[in-house]
Design an enzyme around this catalytic site. Structure first.
Site, PDB file in Angstrom:
ATOM      1  N   CYS A   2       0.851  -1.194   0.000  1.00 57.53           N
ATOM      2  CA  CYS A   2       0.000   0.000   0.000  1.00 57.53           C
ATOM      3  C   CYS A   2       0.889   1.248   0.000  1.00 57.53           C
ATOM      4  O   CYS A   2       2.047   1.198   0.443  1.00 57.53           O
ATOM      5  CB  CYS A   2      -0.863  -0.040   1.261  1.00 57.53           C
ATOM      6  SG  CYS A   2      -1.836   1.437   1.579  1.00 57.53           S
ATOM      7  N   GLU A  33      -1.313  -5.335   4.684  1.00 58.77           N
ATOM      8  CA  GLU A  33      -2.423  -5.705   3.796  1.00 58.77           C
ATOM      9  C   GLU A  33      -2.274  -7.191   3.453  1.00 58.77           C
ATOM     10  O   GLU A  33      -1.928  -7.558   2.329  1.00 58.77           O
ATOM     11  CB  GLU A  33      -2.343  -4.823   2.531  1.00 58.77           C
ATOM     12  CG  GLU A  33      -3.608  -4.783   1.727  1.00 58.77           C
ATOM     13  CD  GLU A  33      -3.520  -3.782   0.572  1.00 58.77           C
ATOM     14  OE1 GLU A  33      -4.149  -2.714   0.642  1.00 58.77           O
ATOM     15  OE2 GLU A  33      -2.803  -4.080  -0.410  1.00 58.77           O
ATOM     16  N   CYS A  64     -11.985  -4.708  19.417  1.00 60.87           N
ATOM     17  CA  CYS A  64     -12.017  -5.452  20.686  1.00 60.87           C
ATOM     18  C   CYS A  64     -13.439  -5.640  21.185  1.00 60.87           C
ATOM     19  O   CYS A  64     -13.730  -6.506  21.977  1.00 60.87           O
ATOM     20  CB  CYS A  64     -11.157  -4.762  21.747  1.00 60.87           C
ATOM     21  SG  CYS A  64     -11.933  -3.285  22.461  1.00 60.87           S
TER      22      CYS A  64
END
Ligand code: NAD
Ligand code: AHE
Ligand code: ZN
Length: 375
Positions: A40, A63, A92
């Site tokens: 990326c 990625e 989370c």
């Protein structure tokens, strides 16, 4: 154990392929064998030295896609053999940010992640006895990595790693910016600045959202054909128009009774702060929304006349397209497998790890959309 990794020893220098040591997962951590990873622009941003959070030596890459090979004590949501996509934005489901339902920016481990460390404050990677930092909590430029359990999305097993790795950042960021952040409605007029690995996914997100007018802006003329391939209706190369870009774009959007002009939605996918200003100012008076996706170098700042905001334009930003990774990423993998979205044509180059620096060269030259390293 020994693992193969492309190590960023110093800012501005090519990555070096080394055998490094990786410790097993501690409680609430998992070890993943990375099968493929995209490159990326953010990896390039950090490697260049422009990232205020950049730490060296480190193992970049965020990625990826792979298979869980070992789990630490207390891990319940995944098991060895599960296919997963690492998440630089974990989920989370317990921190104030996750519970707010207002953001995808989970804060459970952000402080240690930004320091290149696992949540207990240590690194699992080392080279010649010295620690190497993790990157964005992922470090997918290694064939094995260790991640917190909350930073992996379990995905279906029939999806190809060399394609779905792109969902770990570019695809989700671009499509999510349209759907989650801007919430584009059918019939909207939109402008996308920068038609690379992110911008083309914004364009395919706009097509999904049934936008009417999708203007792509890029200084690379080759990007016209790329944009059209995914639903762009008009292309503007700022270097070819011979006039100021913002009024030119505003004029293009004027239609019928509305002679004020301006886009309902604009997206910066360049990381250039001058372009961010143009994107804001090309929005429609009263309601236009501009979404900043690009990441800008240390010290760069955005500016505009406050009048632009007083008159109703809205400046927003998005990280990972506003996606909640463990919840949304498996759905995006389904969209790909059900052919609702395209990935394959955007992956222009497949490289072995030993050629990873070529992936960065192709990006610099504007010759790739996404290069994917396959282990
Ligand atoms: P890329 O290199 O593939 O594409 C960038 C494109 O912008 C290229 O086509 C380039 O020609 C074009 N461009 C450059 N300068 C321009 C200008 N002045 N005007 C118009 N076009 C211009 O990069 P990418 O992987 O698509 O990433 C784009 C940006 O998004 C980067 O800044 C990256 O760090 C950032 N990013 C942000 C997130 C997020 O969560 N917010 C996620 C991924 C990437
Ligand atoms: N370290 C940089 C910030 C970089 C940044 O904004 N990263 C995005 C993801 S880019 C993916 O390609 C992000 O997730 N931001 C939210 C966060 O918590 O970092 C800097 O400028 O300091
Ligand atoms: Zn990225």
């Amino acid at each position: 154990m020994d693992v193969r990794a492309a190590v960023a020893f110093e800012a501005g220098k090519p990555l070096e392929i080394e055998t490094v040591q990786l410790e097993g997962p501690r409680p609430f951590e998992v070890m993943v064998e990375i099968k493929a990873t995209g490159i990326c622009h953010t990896d390039e941003f950090t490697l260049s030295g422009a990232d205020p959070e950049g730490i060296f030596p480190s193992i970049l890459g965020h990625e990826g896609a792979g298979v869980v090979v070992e789990i630490g004590e207390g891990v319940t949501s995944v098991k060895p053999g599960d296919h997963v996509i690492p998440l630089y934005t974990p989920e989370c489901r317990q921190c104030p940010s996750c519970l707010s339902r207002k953001t995808n920016l989970c804060t459970a481990i952000r402080a240690t992640q930004g320091k290149g460390l696992m949540p207990d404050g240590s690194s699992r990677f080392s080279f010649q006895g010295k620690p190497i930092q993790h990157y964005m909590g992922c470090s997918t430029f290694a064939n094995f990595t260790v991640l917190p359990e909350i930073a992996v999305a379990k995905v279906r097993e029939d999806a190809p790693f060399d394609k779905i790795c792109y969902i770990g950042c570019g695809v989700t960021t671009g499509i999510g910016a349209v759907i989650n952040t801007a919430k584009v409605e059918p019939g909207a007029k939109a402008i996308v600045f920068g038609l690379g690995g992110i911008g083309l996914n914004v364009i395919q997100g706009l097509r999904l959202a049934a936008a009417d007018m999708i203007i792509g802006v890029d200084i690379n003329p080759d990007r016209k054909a790329w944009g059209e391939r995914f639903g762009m209706t008009h292309f503007v190369n700022p270097k070819e128009i011979g006039t100021d870009l913002v009024p030119y774009l505003v004029d293009m959007t004027k239609k019928g009774a509305d002679q004020i002009g301006g886009a309902d939605y604009t997206f910066d996918c360049t990381g250039n702060v001058q372009v961010m200003r143009q994107a804001l100012e090309a929005c429609h008076r009263g309601w236009g929304v501009s979404v900043v996706i690009g990441v800008a170098p240390s010290g760069a700042e955005i500016a505009t006349r406050p009048f632009q905001l007083v008159t109703g334009r809205v400046w927003k930003g998005t990280a990972f397209g506003g996606a909640r990774g463990r919840t949304d990423v498996p759905k995006i993998v389904d969209w790909y497998m059900d052919k609702k979205i395209e990935i394959d044509p955007m992956i222009t180059h497949i490289l072995p790890l030993s050629d990873i620096n070529r992936g960065f060269d192709l990006m610099h030259k504007g010759e790739s959309i996404r290069s994917v390293v396959v282990y």
